[in-house]
Design a protein around this motif. Sequence first.
Motif, short mmCIF file in Angstrom:
data_model
loop_
_atom_site.label_atom_id
_atom_site.label_comp_id
_atom_site.label_asym_id
_atom_site.label_seq_id
_atom_site.Cartn_x
_atom_site.Cartn_y
_atom_site.Cartn_z
N ILE A 185 0.84 -1.19 0.00
CA ILE A 185 0.00 0.00 0.00
C ILE A 185 0.88 1.24 0.00
CG2 ILE A 185 -1.91 -1.16 1.14
CD1 ILE A 185 -1.03 0.27 3.74
N SER A 186 0.24 2.41 -0.31
CA SER A 186 1.03 3.65 -0.35
C SER A 186 0.21 4.77 0.25
CB SER A 186 1.38 3.99 -1.81
OG SER A 186 0.20 4.25 -2.53
N PRO A 187 0.85 5.85 0.73
CA PRO A 187 0.09 6.93 1.37
C PRO A 187 -0.75 7.75 0.39
CG PRO A 187 2.45 7.40 1.42
CD PRO A 187 2.30 6.04 0.83
N TYR A 188 -0.40 7.75 -0.90
CA TYR A 188 -1.19 8.50 -1.89
C TYR A 188 -1.17 7.70 -3.18
CZ TYR A 188 -3.32 12.66 -3.97
OH TYR A 188 -4.19 13.53 -4.55
N SER A 189 -2.36 7.32 -3.68
CA SER A 189 -2.38 6.33 -4.75
C SER A 189 -2.34 6.96 -6.14
CB SER A 189 -3.62 5.46 -4.64
OG SER A 189 -4.76 6.18 -5.02
N GLU A 190 -1.80 6.22 -7.07
CA GLU A 190 -1.79 6.58 -8.49
C GLU A 190 -2.81 5.70 -9.20
OE1 GLU A 190 0.06 9.03 -9.70
OE2 GLU A 190 1.01 9.40 -7.76
N ARG A 191 -3.23 6.11 -10.42
CA ARG A 191 -4.13 5.26 -11.18
C ARG A 191 -3.35 4.06 -11.74
NH1 ARG A 191 -5.14 8.99 -16.58
NH2 ARG A 191 -2.95 9.38 -17.04
N SER A 192 -4.09 3.08 -12.24
CA SER A 192 -3.46 1.90 -12.83
C SER A 192 -2.52 2.29 -13.96
CB SER A 192 -4.55 0.96 -13.38
OG SER A 192 -3.99 0.03 -14.27
N LYS A 193 -1.40 1.58 -14.07
CA LYS A 193 -0.44 1.88 -15.14
C LYS A 193 -1.04 1.61 -16.52
CE LYS A 193 1.68 -2.69 -15.03
NZ LYS A 193 2.83 -3.50 -14.63
N TYR A 194 -2.16 0.88 -16.56
CA TYR A 194 -2.79 0.59 -17.85
C TYR A 194 -3.67 1.75 -18.34
CZ TYR A 194 -1.28 -4.03 -16.40
OH TYR A 194 -0.51 -5.08 -15.97
N GLU A 195 -3.92 2.71 -17.45
CA GLU A 195 -4.75 3.87 -17.81
C GLU A 195 -3.84 5.03 -18.21
OE1 GLU A 195 -8.07 3.85 -18.05
OE2 GLU A 195 -7.95 1.71 -17.54
N THR A 196 -4.00 5.52 -19.42
CA THR A 196 -3.02 6.48 -19.96
C THR A 196 -3.65 7.79 -20.44
OG1 THR A 196 -3.22 5.38 -22.09
CG2 THR A 196 -1.42 4.67 -20.66
N THR A 197 -4.97 7.98 -20.14
CA THR A 197 -5.63 9.21 -20.58
C THR A 197 -4.95 10.45 -20.01
OG1 THR A 197 -7.76 8.14 -20.75
CG2 THR A 197 -7.79 10.50 -20.38
N THR A 198 -4.70 11.43 -20.86
CA THR A 198 -4.05 12.66 -20.41
C THR A 198 -4.73 13.89 -21.00
OG1 THR A 198 -2.49 12.49 -22.24
CG2 THR A 198 -1.75 11.68 -20.08
N ARG A 199 -4.37 15.04 -20.44
CA ARG A 199 -4.77 16.31 -21.03
C ARG A 199 -3.97 16.51 -22.32
NH1 ARG A 199 -4.62 19.45 -15.29
NH2 ARG A 199 -2.48 18.74 -15.39
N PHE A 200 -4.53 17.27 -23.24
CA PHE A 200 -3.81 17.63 -24.47
C PHE A 200 -3.16 19.00 -24.28
CE2 PHE A 200 -3.57 20.09 -28.34
CZ PHE A 200 -2.81 19.25 -29.14
N MET A 201 -1.88 19.07 -24.59
CA MET A 201 -1.16 20.34 -24.45
C MET A 201 -0.61 20.75 -25.81
SD MET A 201 0.80 20.01 -20.82
CE MET A 201 1.92 18.70 -21.30
#
Length: 406
Positions: free
Chosen positions: A47-63
């Motif tokens: 476990i971790s103190p602050y979680s990240e999304r699954s490494k399989y999820e790659t949706t991002t903002r467009f810059m």
Amino acid sequence: MPETKDEERSSRRTFMALTAAIGGLAACESGTEAPVAGGPRHLGSTISPYSERSKYETTTRFMPATKTPEQASSRTPLQELQGIITPSGLHFERHHAGIPDIDPVNHELLVHGLVDRPTIFTMDDLKRLPSVSVVRFVECSGNGGSEWTAPGSTTAQLAHGLASCSEWTGVPLRVVLEELGVQPEGRWIYAEGADACLMARSVPIEKAMDDALLAYAQNGDALRPAQGYPLRLLLPGYEGNTNVKWLHVIKVTDQPMMTRDETSKYTDLLPDGKARQFTFDLDAKSLITSPSGGQKIADLGFVEIRGLAWSGRGLIERVEVSVDGGETWADAELEGPLHPKAFTRFRLPWHWDGSTAVLLSRATDETGYLQPTVDQLIEARGKNSNYHNNSQKSWTIAADGSVSNA
Ligand code: CO
């Protein structure tokens, strides 16, 4: 009871899969079968103190690559999201001087001008005051700027991704102003940010006393730095630029201050050479997010048409969808609970028979206003201004199922 052979086969498959799983559990308990290394039944990570999304999820903002990092914008991937809340890490951004690094311990809000008791508030002071949480969208008035000329942008994200929706928590500005005593000549407020460009806008006192919020939290957590940490002004339904981030000054005045961002920018030049100024309200808009540009319908048959609608003037009352380029319309289902000045999710079941189709949506808000076509918008306002394009957006489905803005 299965009614067809297909359903019977399918339910038998489900049953067999379930028994296999139960069998697997039993084997695990008795220790006769070793888990596959690295697979889901292998010992998991810590476990971790602050979680990240699954490494399989790659949706991002467009810059876009064309702007400097300090004058940057990023666009929310509306077509990838579910429900009505934009994850804080995917909220759109528009900055004019980068994202300041502010220690909340040292941040203060000065409220002065035409008030009886000018006051400086610390963040702790503000958090002690009565608070509310509301679901509201924020949208840049430049959102949809690509849509003045057909066929517009190629994806939902590029066309309308300068809009996001969050649950915001803070102190109603009215509470603070009533406490300090607004003098009778106080007709406007001037709000200024603590970033390097001192972003500043003038806002009518009626809005300040209505639903303006001194917001310090977003989606249950502190504001993200890019969203104004530790304090921003939230003006529900008003163009994004007025929702001043990193807020540190509010001055009550008797007239607008005519700041850079309400004179040289954020005014709308009309065909006759006159300009509209203080065009705050964002008109009703809707957007089909699935199927939308860049996606592909996998197979013939059932397709759920999905999208988002919002209005700066209140509740979304109705969304209609067309699959024949606007010849005929059907009412989409609106998913509750409905919030005023918030994203509203709509859905319409559809059967795709493999022929080409042109999808459109149009929203009506509680004032009775109907989202216009781009031709109606141009007829009313011309094409000199980039701001406030809320026209209907179409998607074309080709015979192979691919979706484009063609
Ligand atoms: Co405007």
